[in-house]
Design a protein around this motif. Sequence first.
Motif, PDB file in Angstrom:
ATOM      1  N   UNK A  77      -2.308  -5.941   0.368  1.00  0.00           N
ATOM      2  CA  UNK A  77      -3.163  -4.774   0.136  1.00  0.00           C
ATOM      3  C   UNK A  77      -2.338  -3.505  -0.049  1.00  0.00           C
ATOM      4  N   UNK A  78      -1.366  -3.270   0.834  1.00  0.00           N
ATOM      5  CA  UNK A  78      -0.656  -1.985   0.818  1.00  0.00           C
ATOM      6  C   UNK A  78       0.582  -1.971  -0.066  1.00  0.00           C
ATOM      7  N   UNK A  79       1.150  -3.144  -0.332  1.00  0.00           N
ATOM      8  CA  UNK A  79       2.357  -3.196  -1.172  1.00  0.00           C
ATOM      9  C   UNK A  79       2.386  -4.519  -1.921  1.00  0.00           C
ATOM     10  N   UNK A  80       1.507  -4.674  -2.915  1.00  0.00           N
ATOM     11  CA  UNK A  80       1.408  -5.961  -3.609  1.00  0.00           C
ATOM     12  C   UNK A  80       2.711  -6.409  -4.255  1.00  0.00           C
ATOM     13  N   UNK A  81       3.502  -5.466  -4.767  1.00  0.00           N
ATOM     14  CA  UNK A  81       4.756  -5.838  -5.408  1.00  0.00           C
ATOM     15  C   UNK A  81       5.745  -6.425  -4.398  1.00  0.00           C
ATOM     16  N   UNK A  82       5.756  -5.883  -3.195  1.00  0.00           N
ATOM     17  CA  UNK A  82       6.639  -6.417  -2.148  1.00  0.00           C
ATOM     18  C   UNK A  82       6.130  -7.774  -1.686  1.00  0.00           C
TER      19      UNK A  82
END
Length: 130
Positions: free
Chosen positions: A116-121
């Motif tokens: 949710x908060x950092x999809x790329x990570x």
Amino acid sequence: MLHTVLGAVDRAEAAQTAQGVPLTSWLAGELRFTRSQAAALVHHAHDLERFGQVGDALRDGRANQFQARAVTDVLRKLPDDLPARAENEAEATMVGFCAEFDSQHLKGLAQHLLEVVAPEIAEEAEAARM
């Protein structure tokens, strides 16, 4: 409230100064906690200082002690290179989840939180895991 006081006492090294022992030893001796219980209390106090929104939720009654511990456990598992904005968003999201989920369910939200908060990570972590 206990965690706030313990954090301040530990930071000031008050037990060491007044009694000549570390805070965990003082808690174990004076309050009859086991050493592991005392260490867990002090550790959780530090977590609540680090994650201020969780500490606020605990003090305000928006989270209970078990939820707060579960949330800080999840937040500590976030990647170290997570931007501050994303970490703050993750913390706010988890505090919001306290209105819906018990501590056990909160622990299970770790992977979902990162998505949710950092999809790329989250995608990088999943690719590395594969």
